[in-house]
Write a protein that holds these residues in place. Structure first.
Motif, PDB file in Angstrom:
ATOM      1  N   THR A 116      31.515 -17.404  -4.343  1.00  0.00           N
ATOM      2  CA  THR A 116      30.706 -16.204  -4.535  1.00  0.00           C
ATOM      3  C   THR A 116      31.581 -14.980  -4.373  1.00  0.00           C
ATOM      4  O   THR A 116      32.376 -14.897  -3.430  1.00  0.00           O
ATOM      5  CB  THR A 116      29.540 -16.165  -3.525  1.00  0.00           C
ATOM      6  OG1 THR A 116      28.728 -17.322  -3.731  1.00  0.00           O
ATOM      7  CG2 THR A 116      28.685 -14.926  -3.707  1.00  0.00           C
ATOM      8  N   ARG A 117      31.426 -14.037  -5.289  1.00  0.00           N
ATOM      9  CA  ARG A 117      32.150 -12.756  -5.216  1.00  0.00           C
ATOM     10  C   ARG A 117      31.247 -11.759  -4.490  1.00  0.00           C
ATOM     11  O   ARG A 117      30.068 -11.630  -4.808  1.00  0.00           O
ATOM     12  CB  ARG A 117      32.477 -12.238  -6.608  1.00  0.00           C
ATOM     13  CG  ARG A 117      33.099 -10.829  -6.607  1.00  0.00           C
ATOM     14  CD  ARG A 117      33.535 -10.356  -7.978  1.00  0.00           C
ATOM     15  NE  ARG A 117      34.808 -10.989  -8.295  1.00  0.00           N
ATOM     16  CZ  ARG A 117      34.990 -11.927  -9.217  1.00  0.00           C
ATOM     17  NH1 ARG A 117      33.981 -12.362  -9.930  1.00  0.00           N
ATOM     18  NH2 ARG A 117      36.179 -12.439  -9.434  1.00  0.00           N
ATOM     19  N   VAL A 118      31.822 -11.059  -3.529  1.00  0.00           N
ATOM     20  CA  VAL A 118      31.113  -9.993  -2.816  1.00  0.00           C
ATOM     21  C   VAL A 118      31.807  -8.701  -3.197  1.00  0.00           C
ATOM     22  O   VAL A 118      33.017  -8.547  -2.999  1.00  0.00           O
ATOM     23  CB  VAL A 118      31.141 -10.214  -1.289  1.00  0.00           C
ATOM     24  CG1 VAL A 118      30.404  -9.085  -0.575  1.00  0.00           C
ATOM     25  CG2 VAL A 118      30.533 -11.564  -0.932  1.00  0.00           C
ATOM     26  N   THR A 119      31.042  -7.782  -3.756  1.00  0.00           N
ATOM     27  CA  THR A 119      31.616  -6.530  -4.231  1.00  0.00           C
ATOM     28  C   THR A 119      30.630  -5.392  -3.986  1.00  0.00           C
ATOM     29  O   THR A 119      29.535  -5.611  -3.463  1.00  0.00           O
ATOM     30  CB  THR A 119      31.983  -6.630  -5.732  1.00  0.00           C
ATOM     31  OG1 THR A 119      32.732  -5.472  -6.114  1.00  0.00           O
ATOM     32  CG2 THR A 119      30.774  -6.777  -6.622  1.00  0.00           C
ATOM     33  N   ALA A 120      31.018  -4.195  -4.348  1.00  0.00           N
ATOM     34  CA  ALA A 120      30.155  -3.024  -4.203  1.00  0.00           C
ATOM     35  C   ALA A 120      30.224  -2.196  -5.480  1.00  0.00           C
ATOM     36  O   ALA A 120      31.225  -2.239  -6.196  1.00  0.00           O
ATOM     37  CB  ALA A 120      30.585  -2.177  -3.005  1.00  0.00           C
ATOM     38  N   THR A 121      29.142  -1.479  -5.749  1.00  0.00           N
ATOM     39  CA  THR A 121      29.093  -0.577  -6.902  1.00  0.00           C
ATOM     40  C   THR A 121      28.404   0.715  -6.502  1.00  0.00           C
ATOM     41  O   THR A 121      27.756   0.793  -5.464  1.00  0.00           O
ATOM     42  CB  THR A 121      28.314  -1.183  -8.095  1.00  0.00           C
ATOM     43  OG1 THR A 121      26.937  -1.296  -7.735  1.00  0.00           O
ATOM     44  CG2 THR A 121      28.860  -2.537  -8.508  1.00  0.00           C
ATOM     45  N   THR A 122      28.534   1.690  -7.372  1.00  0.00           N
ATOM     46  CA  THR A 122      27.752   2.914  -7.211  1.00  0.00           C
ATOM     47  C   THR A 122      26.300   2.579  -7.532  1.00  0.00           C
ATOM     48  O   THR A 122      26.024   1.539  -8.130  1.00  0.00           O
ATOM     49  CB  THR A 122      28.230   4.006  -8.189  1.00  0.00           C
ATOM     50  OG1 THR A 122      27.952   3.570  -9.525  1.00  0.00           O
ATOM     51  CG2 THR A 122      29.704   4.313  -8.026  1.00  0.00           C
ATOM     52  N   ILE A 128      33.297   1.121  -7.350  1.00  0.00           N
ATOM     53  CA  ILE A 128      33.405   2.247  -6.421  1.00  0.00           C
ATOM     54  C   ILE A 128      34.659   2.079  -5.574  1.00  0.00           C
ATOM     55  O   ILE A 128      35.020   0.964  -5.210  1.00  0.00           O
ATOM     56  CB  ILE A 128      32.135   2.356  -5.547  1.00  0.00           C
ATOM     57  CG1 ILE A 128      32.125   3.625  -4.717  1.00  0.00           C
ATOM     58  CG2 ILE A 128      31.955   1.119  -4.689  1.00  0.00           C
ATOM     59  CD1 ILE A 128      30.777   3.901  -4.056  1.00  0.00           C
ATOM     60  N   ASP A 129      35.316   3.177  -5.294  1.00  0.00           N
ATOM     61  CA  ASP A 129      36.512   3.160  -4.460  1.00  0.00           C
ATOM     62  C   ASP A 129      36.376   4.257  -3.420  1.00  0.00           C
ATOM     63  O   ASP A 129      36.692   5.415  -3.683  1.00  0.00           O
ATOM     64  CB  ASP A 129      37.764   3.373  -5.323  1.00  0.00           C
ATOM     65  CG  ASP A 129      39.043   3.294  -4.504  1.00  0.00           C
ATOM     66  OD1 ASP A 129      39.007   2.726  -3.394  1.00  0.00           O
ATOM     67  OD2 ASP A 129      40.077   3.793  -4.972  1.00  0.00           O
ATOM     68  N   SER A 130      35.853   3.891  -2.258  1.00  0.00           N
ATOM     69  CA  SER A 130      35.732   4.863  -1.176  1.00  0.00           C
ATOM     70  C   SER A 130      36.067   4.185   0.136  1.00  0.00           C
ATOM     71  O   SER A 130      36.002   2.961   0.254  1.00  0.00           O
ATOM     72  CB  SER A 130      34.312   5.455  -1.125  1.00  0.00           C
ATOM     73  OG  SER A 130      33.424   4.528  -0.537  1.00  0.00           O
ATOM     74  N   GLU A 131      36.433   4.987   1.116  1.00  0.00           N
ATOM     75  CA  GLU A 131      36.742   4.453   2.441  1.00  0.00           C
ATOM     76  C   GLU A 131      35.513   3.767   3.039  1.00  0.00           C
ATOM     77  O   GLU A 131      35.643   2.738   3.697  1.00  0.00           O
ATOM     78  CB  GLU A 131      37.230   5.576   3.362  1.00  0.00           C
ATOM     79  CG  GLU A 131      38.569   6.160   2.977  1.00  0.00           C
ATOM     80  CD  GLU A 131      39.696   5.150   3.028  1.00  0.00           C
ATOM     81  OE1 GLU A 131      39.701   4.278   3.924  1.00  0.00           O
ATOM     82  OE2 GLU A 131      40.575   5.215   2.152  1.00  0.00           O
ATOM     83  N   ALA A 132      34.331   4.331   2.807  1.00  0.00           N
ATOM     84  CA  ALA A 132      33.110   3.763   3.382  1.00  0.00           C
ATOM     85  C   ALA A 132      32.831   2.372   2.832  1.00  0.00           C
ATOM     86  O   ALA A 132      32.549   1.436   3.591  1.00  0.00           O
ATOM     87  CB  ALA A 132      31.926   4.697   3.110  1.00  0.00           C
ATOM     88  N   THR A 133      32.896   2.206   1.520  1.00  0.00           N
ATOM     89  CA  THR A 133      32.606   0.886   0.950  1.00  0.00           C
ATOM     90  C   THR A 133      33.693  -0.116   1.308  1.00  0.00           C
ATOM     91  O   THR A 133      33.393  -1.282   1.587  1.00  0.00           O
ATOM     92  CB  THR A 133      32.445   0.955  -0.577  1.00  0.00           C
ATOM     93  OG1 THR A 133      33.611   1.533  -1.157  1.00  0.00           O
ATOM     94  CG2 THR A 133      31.228   1.755  -0.976  1.00  0.00           C
ATOM     95  N   ALA A 134      34.945   0.321   1.351  1.00  0.00           N
ATOM     96  CA  ALA A 134      36.028  -0.580   1.736  1.00  0.00           C
ATOM     97  C   ALA A 134      35.843  -1.048   3.174  1.00  0.00           C
ATOM     98  O   ALA A 134      36.096  -2.217   3.488  1.00  0.00           O
ATOM     99  CB  ALA A 134      37.388   0.101   1.551  1.00  0.00           C
ATOM    100  N   ALA A 135      35.366  -0.161   4.049  1.00  0.00           N
ATOM    101  CA  ALA A 135      35.132  -0.538   5.450  1.00  0.00           C
ATOM    102  C   ALA A 135      34.002  -1.562   5.559  1.00  0.00           C
ATOM    103  O   ALA A 135      34.120  -2.544   6.296  1.00  0.00           O
ATOM    104  CB  ALA A 135      34.805   0.703   6.280  1.00  0.00           C
ATOM    105  N   VAL A 136      32.912  -1.345   4.830  1.00  0.00           N
ATOM    106  CA  VAL A 136      31.791  -2.298   4.872  1.00  0.00           C
ATOM    107  C   VAL A 136      32.217  -3.641   4.288  1.00  0.00           C
ATOM    108  O   VAL A 136      31.921  -4.699   4.860  1.00  0.00           O
ATOM    109  CB  VAL A 136      30.550  -1.732   4.146  1.00  0.00           C
ATOM    110  CG1 VAL A 136      29.473  -2.801   3.974  1.00  0.00           C
ATOM    111  CG2 VAL A 136      29.980  -0.552   4.914  1.00  0.00           C
ATOM    112  N   LEU A 137      32.918  -3.633   3.167  1.00  0.00           N
ATOM    113  CA  LEU A 137      33.373  -4.898   2.584  1.00  0.00           C
ATOM    114  C   LEU A 137      34.358  -5.616   3.513  1.00  0.00           C
ATOM    115  O   LEU A 137      34.323  -6.849   3.624  1.00  0.00           O
ATOM    116  CB  LEU A 137      33.990  -4.661   1.201  1.00  0.00           C
ATOM    117  CG  LEU A 137      32.995  -4.282   0.104  1.00  0.00           C
ATOM    118  CD1 LEU A 137      33.728  -3.894  -1.177  1.00  0.00           C
ATOM    119  CD2 LEU A 137      32.017  -5.410  -0.169  1.00  0.00           C
TER     120      LEU A 137
END
Length: 168
Positions: A116-122, A128-137
């Motif tokens: 399973t791939r776990v990722t984030a989007t807007t 999305i490339d932000s410090e917040a999303t990178a920290a949560v991931l």
């Protein structure tokens, strides 16, 4: 000259100065004395990959359930909603609103192994490339393996049947 004529001349001069000063609103093209020779700034390249996305060897439903358990208990992560049919959680962290997605990978991508791939989007569905999303991931990548196992055990445990009460 009379005072009336002087007023008319002064009024006409003021009008001419005001009219001429309003004619030019932008600076002339070309180099100026205050400009430094900076190259033209290019707009940032669009984000094509989400920083921090990862995969793990687990079924997407197990991962989706485990993500839910982790984010509702994570400090600073605001849980906004979820959609199981879309495999997503809507979150806000450090003022950034985004979706966390759990997507099953194809057999061709994994060599017939469940991953399973776990990722984030807007919220618009873009990477999305932000410090917040990178920290949560990053937090999810560290916590998910153990949480997936815990969720699996919890779901596999036999359900307790309520005791039947006889008639008095």
């Amino acid at each position: 000259m009379r005072a009336n004529d002087m007023r008319c001349i002064a009024l006409a001069a003021c009008c001419a100065v005001l009219a001429l000063s309003g004619c030019r609103t932008t600076p002339a093209p070309g180099p100026s004395a205050t400009s430094t020779h900076e190259p033209a700034r290019q707009p940032p390249a669009p984000v094509t990959v989400t920083r921090g996305e990862f995969t793990l060897p687990a079924d997407k439903l197990d991962v989706w359930n485990a993500v839910g358990q982790i984010v509702v208990n994570a400090r600073g992560v605001e849980y906004l909603g979820r959609a199981q049919m879309l495999d997503l959680y809507s979150l806000r962290y450090r003022g950034v609103e985004f979706f966390v997605l759990t997507k099953a990978m194809t057999a061709a991508e994994t060599g017939n192994h469940i991953r399973t791939r776990v990722t984030a989007t807007t919220p618009a569905g873009k990477p999305i490339d932000s410090e917040a999303t990178a920290a949560v991931l990053g937090m999810l990548e560290r916590a998910l393996p153990a949480e997936v196992e815990r969720v699996r055990k919890m779901q596999a445990a036999p359900k307790k049947k309520p005791a039947k009460h006889g008639k008095p």
